[in-house]
Design a protein around this motif. Structure first.
Motif, PDB file in Angstrom:
ATOM      1  N   ALA A  35       0.910  -1.291  -0.118  1.00 52.94           N
ATOM      2  CA  ALA A  35       0.079  -0.001  -0.084  1.00 52.94           C
ATOM      3  C   ALA A  35       0.768   1.151   0.004  1.00 52.94           C
ATOM      4  O   ALA A  35       0.430   2.370  -0.385  1.00 52.94           O
ATOM      5  CB  ALA A  35      -0.961  -0.049   1.144  1.00 52.94           C
ATOM      6  N   GLU A  53       1.682  -7.611   0.947  1.00 53.78           N
ATOM      7  CA  GLU A  53       0.189  -7.054   1.092  1.00 53.78           C
ATOM      8  C   GLU A  53      -0.236  -6.937   2.517  1.00 53.78           C
ATOM      9  O   GLU A  53       0.325  -7.762   3.325  1.00 53.78           O
ATOM     10  CB  GLU A  53      -0.964  -7.585   0.445  1.00 53.78           C
ATOM     11  N   GLY A  54      -1.173  -5.875   2.871  1.00 57.05           N
ATOM     12  CA  GLY A  54      -1.871  -6.286   4.234  1.00 57.05           C
ATOM     13  C   GLY A  54      -1.574  -5.025   5.143  1.00 57.05           C
ATOM     14  O   GLY A  54      -0.854  -4.036   4.737  1.00 57.05           O
ATOM     15  N   GLY A  55      -2.019  -5.217   6.378  1.00 57.92           N
ATOM     16  CA  GLY A  55      -1.828  -4.130   7.251  1.00 57.92           C
ATOM     17  C   GLY A  55      -0.729  -4.164   8.072  1.00 57.92           C
ATOM     18  O   GLY A  55       0.316  -5.132   7.634  1.00 57.92           O
ATOM     19  N   THR A  59       2.926  -6.672   7.928  1.00 57.05           N
ATOM     20  CA  THR A  59       4.074  -5.924   7.205  1.00 57.05           C
ATOM     21  C   THR A  59       5.182  -5.243   8.223  1.00 57.05           C
ATOM     22  O   THR A  59       6.141  -6.003   8.781  1.00 57.05           O
ATOM     23  CB  THR A  59       3.577  -4.855   6.484  1.00 57.05           C
ATOM     24  N   SER A 381      -3.579   4.749   2.460  1.00 56.37           N
ATOM     25  CA  SER A 381      -4.262   3.701   2.706  1.00 56.37           C
ATOM     26  C   SER A 381      -4.757   3.709   4.243  1.00 56.37           C
ATOM     27  O   SER A 381      -4.533   4.336   4.870  1.00 56.37           O
ATOM     28  CB  SER A 381      -3.067   2.557   2.778  1.00 56.37           C
ATOM     29  N   TYR A 383      -5.065   1.309   6.156  1.00 51.38           N
ATOM     30  CA  TYR A 383      -4.522   0.220   6.903  1.00 51.38           C
ATOM     31  C   TYR A 383      -3.542   0.800   8.218  1.00 51.38           C
ATOM     32  O   TYR A 383      -3.220   0.009   9.013  1.00 51.38           O
ATOM     33  CB  TYR A 383      -3.411  -0.770   6.154  1.00 51.38           C
ATOM     34  N   PHE A 384      -3.080   1.951   7.966  1.00 49.01           N
ATOM     35  CA  PHE A 384      -2.040   2.665   8.906  1.00 49.01           C
ATOM     36  C   PHE A 384      -2.502   3.861   9.491  1.00 49.01           C
ATOM     37  O   PHE A 384      -3.517   4.555   9.106  1.00 49.01           O
ATOM     38  CB  PHE A 384      -0.625   2.683   8.125  1.00 49.01           C
TER      39      PHE A 384
END
Length: 913
Positions: A35, A53-55, A59, A381, A383-384
């Motif tokens: 991301a 990939e991913g949160g 990661t 993103s 995710y963060f």
């Protein structure tokens, strides 16, 4: 010094660390979640490796992945930044086991200070004042017993973690009973530790923290203090160095105790000792120790002239001088203030806002520092953490720092998603902040009122447009875009008193629902459309009558062409258009969005301009002008004669040409073109309006070298609104249409009638009426006059019998070397063609020679030049120069060039793919 360091973080801190590494000639290795693949920290690093990939859990918190990358790339050390693994003692031990230096404190120091109740014990052992409180509590009954002794209000805290998670203020026994299990659960879920304890809550508290640095051998130096009292939900918003209104004796005590506290554990590397300060009693109390670099470290660096990241690196590899030696060079100068810019919506309880940042622009100034990871076109993103940037200004004093920061925020552009930029601007102008009297609870009651429109329903295709839109790029294939019905758009802006270039909304077929956060005024124009406010039809009180004569009551049967008052909190809903295709919404002061290539107009095919280069979507937010709209022209009522007549049967005035009979069409073809009633095809859009009608018989069997079909010609530039025969079907090019092509165009809609194209819908009937260039120029002149002075326009159309040739001048090959034809392409374009319809590089050079000449000897009124295969099209302002004058100057240019062609030089270039 290390040769290669891996940064186990992302965003602003990663770019910050990379900057210091490069200054030390150390190879910077970035890791990134997919991301973040376009983040600046990835692009600025010397090497970058994907974490997948991913949160965060998959990661930046995956210690095994990060260590594996560090080993494989040969990194000697890892800098954790802040957050993620920066205070993870297990990660520190894993780094040491892998013989990779961890740039930060020891695992034991993290564990000692990571649990707040343990940190209290250490602080108490060296004499640091503690607020009345407890150790870890066994159960609720114990908590209730201790709270009765301490006295309410108290604060219930999770011993693990940070960032304000697991903290609850309790003003009564009932609140403590209700919050006890909740806080324990937060600690367990977020930090795998459900331990809790109590502290006395200081209602008017300030948050003061001391930056410290230890050498790991008992030497510790305090590098100033920061005020971080501007907090929302225990998250810092504004930070500054030094702390304002802090007694010098308190400041020195904070330094001394912080150094003693960390020296007691032989603290290594950068850290922060945080305190609660009670301005009413001038007492301070220990809060916690952060065993890492802080987000706000930049204000300390600015005031004290240090680079903490470099110090961290140098200490980790054994290159840092003795701290006592460094202490002697520490001198505080001036004042620095930082704000944290977040992708969050303060108007909606600060909810995070992921999405595309279509425009990112930061200013540059002496004293200004911006740590960020952004670029235009970057996707934020979900995710963060939503922090986008830290904006820091260092001035000679606090007032100068605040003033510089206000200017920097005003000049910062972050468009596409909602951010807290405007909230921060309002906060920096708050009297309590300006006086340096903020407490940690102040922002809970801070009020801020944005000026914006929230899109609740988007409509079929609602876009931001302005006028005259994107001019000057037709020659490189960028269309003007802008309102398809520019007359209605301009008239709506004029009635509202807006600047002529103010941006508004174009609404196609089905309208949007829009929630307004502040009082404003709007005008709706174009096609008739149902309008409601808060679900109710408009009534007399919705209309602004200040500029209307007392005997001129608003028309309650229609919302169009009248100034409508909108109140904060009201929802304006526009329904479905029944006749015509487009309505327009003008707002006082205009819709605010960045200019792209000189215009705010949306070009959806190119995906730029307007609101992120696309039609509006549910959840979008549009900004209104700041404050009350000022410097507007007085709003005016409109006469019925000036309102555009929108129906289903249309007459379009056109100028014959640039391609006609007998070269391309037969005389009968042209006669039938003007006599026919054309039907609008369902497959029509802003790119072009397709027409159903008679097929030409054509004056030739094919396009020769240009193609199989007789409509094919060598590519030449198109005019706005030209009728383009793509095969046997004509298409009237719209504002998003192509600038260049290889099809014949027998007619071009005059500028004064281009607005009608925007109201055509499937099934409408069209008849073309030929007029002269001079009449077209007069029509445009009167239309402009009508918009400024409300004076009615209009020339009479030519009859077909007086149809002039589209070729307005011809130069012979005998005199000029090649035949030169001048073809009118409407009232704003002139097409210059050279020689026979053959592919000949010499003719291309000839057209290029004219373009070079006109670039070196510009003609007043010529806007741009667009070359074709054997042609050059001139786009000119017919209000500034006449066709006759333009032709005379072009002929004079050919007279000169025909004698110079043998000596023509054209720069060439090589393009590598």
């Amino acid at each position: 010094m290390f040769t290669k360091v891996l940064i186990a973080n992302r965003g602003a801190i990663a770019t910050r660390i990379i900057r210091s590494l490069k200054e030390l000639d150390v190879i910077a290795v970035a890791v990134y979640a997919e991301a973040d693949a376009r983040s600046l920290h990835v692009r600025h690093a010397d090497e970058a490796y994907s974490l997948g990939e991913g949160g965060a859990a998959d990661t930046y918190l995956d210690a095994e992945k990060i260590l594996a990358i560090a080993k494989s790339c040969g990194a000697e050390a890892i800098h954790p930044g802040y957050g993620f693994l920066s205070e993870n003692a297990g990660f520190v031990k894993a780094c040491e086991a892998a013989n990779i230096a961890f740039i930060g404190p020891t695992a034991e120091q993290m564990q000692s200070f990571g649990l707040k109740h343990c940190a209290r014990d250490i602080a108490e052992s060296v004499g640091v004042p503690l607020p009345p409180g407890t150790g870890l509590l066994a159960d609720l009954d114990s908590a209730l017993s201790h709270a009765s002794v301490i006295g309410y209000p108290i604060i219930l805290k999770s011993t693990a973690g940070g960032g304000g998670i697991g903290m609850q203020v309790c003003h009564s026994e009932a609140e403590l009973r209700g919050g006890f299990e909740k806080v324990k659960k937060l600690g367990s879920n977020n930090f795998a530790d459900d331990g809790v304890f109590l502290e006395k809550f200081i209602a008017r508290a300030r948050h003061i923290e001391v930056q410290v640095f230890g050498d790991g051998a008992g030497q510790v130096v305090a590098i100033g203090e920061r005020d971080c009292s501007a907090q929302r939900r225990n998250q810092k918003v504004v930070e500054e160095c030094p702390a304002p209104n802090l007694p010098e004796s308190v400041r020195q005590d904070l330094y001394t105790l912080s150094e003693q506290l960390l020296a007691a554990v032989n603290y290594r590397n950068a850290g922060t000792v945080e305190f609660i300060y009670d301005p009413d009693t001038t007492q301070f109390y220990f809060l916690e120790v952060n065993t890492r670099l802080q987000v706000e470290h930049g204000v300390t660096e600015a005031v004290w002239g240090v680079d903490l990241v470099k110090w961290m690196l140098m200490l980790a590899c054994g290159d840092l001088p003795e701290l006592d030696q460094l202490r002697g060079g520490l001198v505080a100068k001036g004042h620095a203030v930082q704000v944290r810019v977040y992708a969050e919506d303060p108007y909606k309880q600060f909810q995070p806002c992921a999405g595309l940042l279509s425009k990112v622009a930061f200013p540059a100034a002496t004293g200004l520092r911006i740590d960020h990871w952004l670029d235009s076109g970057l996707e934020v993103s979900p995710y963060f953490d939503p922090m986008l940037a830290k904006i820091i200004f260092h001035g000679d004093n606090r007032d100068a720092a605040l003033a510089g920061l206000r200017t920097a925020l005003a000049d910062t552009e972050l468009y596409g998603i909602v951010t807290n930029r405007d909230y921060l601007r309002a906060l920096l102008n708050d009297d309590v902040l300006k006086s340096g009297q903020l407490t940690t609870r102040y922002l809970n009651d801070f009020q801020w009122q944005p000026r914006r429109i929230d899109v609740l329903q988007a409509g079929t295709q609602t876009t931001v447009q302005d006028y005259p839109a994107r001019l000057g790029y037709w020659n490189v294939g960028v269309p003007p875009s802008g309102p398809f019905d520019s007359y209605s758009f301009r008239l709506a802006n004029r009635l509202l008193g807006n600047d002529a270039r103010a941006a508004g909304l174009e609404i196609t077929l089905q309208g949007p629902s829009l929630l307004f956060s502040a009082d404003t005024q709007v005008v709706i124009g174009g096609a008739e459309i149902p309008v409601t406010i808060n679900g109710q039809p408009l009534s007399l009180q919705n209309f602004n009558t200040s500029s209307v004569a007392s005997d001129d009551e608003p028309n309650l049967d229609s919302a169009l062409w009248q100034v409508i008052d909108i109140k904060a909190g009201q929802t304006l809903a526009l329904g479905r258009i029944s006749e015509g295709a487009r309505s327009y919404l003008a707002v006082a002061g205009g819709v605010q969005c960045p200019e792209y290539l000189g215009s705010r107009s949306t070009f959806t095919l190119g995906q730029f301009g307007g609101h992120s280069g696309r039609a509006l979507m549910v959840g979008d937010v549009l900004s209104l002008c700041e404050g009350e709209p000022g410097n507007l022209l007085p709003a005016r009522p409109v006469q019925d004669i000036l309102k555009p007549a929108i129906g289903t049967d249309w007459e379009l005035r056109v100028i014959y040409g640039p391609h006609g009979a007998p070269d391309f069409f037969t005389d009968d073809d042209i006669a039938e073109f003007f006599a026919a009633s054309w039907e609008v095809h369902y497959n029509s859009s802003r790119t072009g309006v397709r027409l159903i009608g008679p097929k030409p018989t054509w004056a030739r069997r094919s396009g020769g070298e240009a193609g199989m079909h007789p409509s094919n010609i060598h590519d030449n530039a198109y005019a706005f609104g030209t009728v383009d025969f793509t095969g046997d079907m004509p298409v009237i090019l719209g504002p998003d249409g192509p600038s260049l092509g290889g099809f014949v165009c027998p007619a071009t809609v005059i500028t004064a009638d281009l607005w009608k194209l925007g109201q055509l819908r499937a099934g409408d009937k069209i008849r073309f009426v030929a007029v002269s260039v001079s009449d077209a120029v007069a029509a445009e002149k009167f239309q402009r006059l009508s918009l400024s002075e409300l004076a009615p326009p209009g020339p009479e159309a030519y009859s077909l019998a007086t149809l002039p040739s589209p070729i307005v001048r011809r130069l012979s090959a005998e005199e000029f070397g090649d035949e030169v034809l001048y073809r009118v392409a409407g009232d704003h374009f002139l097409l210059v063609e050279y020689g026979p319809q053959e592919l000949d590089i010499r003719l291309r050079f000839r057209a290029h020679a004219l373009m070079q000449y006109l670039q070196q000897h510009p003609i007043a009124g010529v806007i741009e030049l667009t070359p074709g295969i054997r042609s050059l099209q001139l786009h000119y302002d017919s209000m500034q120069t006449s066709l006759a004058v333009l032709l005379d100057k072009l002929v004079a240019a050919e007279s000169y060039l025909s004698k110079q062609l043998e000596h023509l030089n054209v720069p060439s270039r090589t393009v590598y793919l």
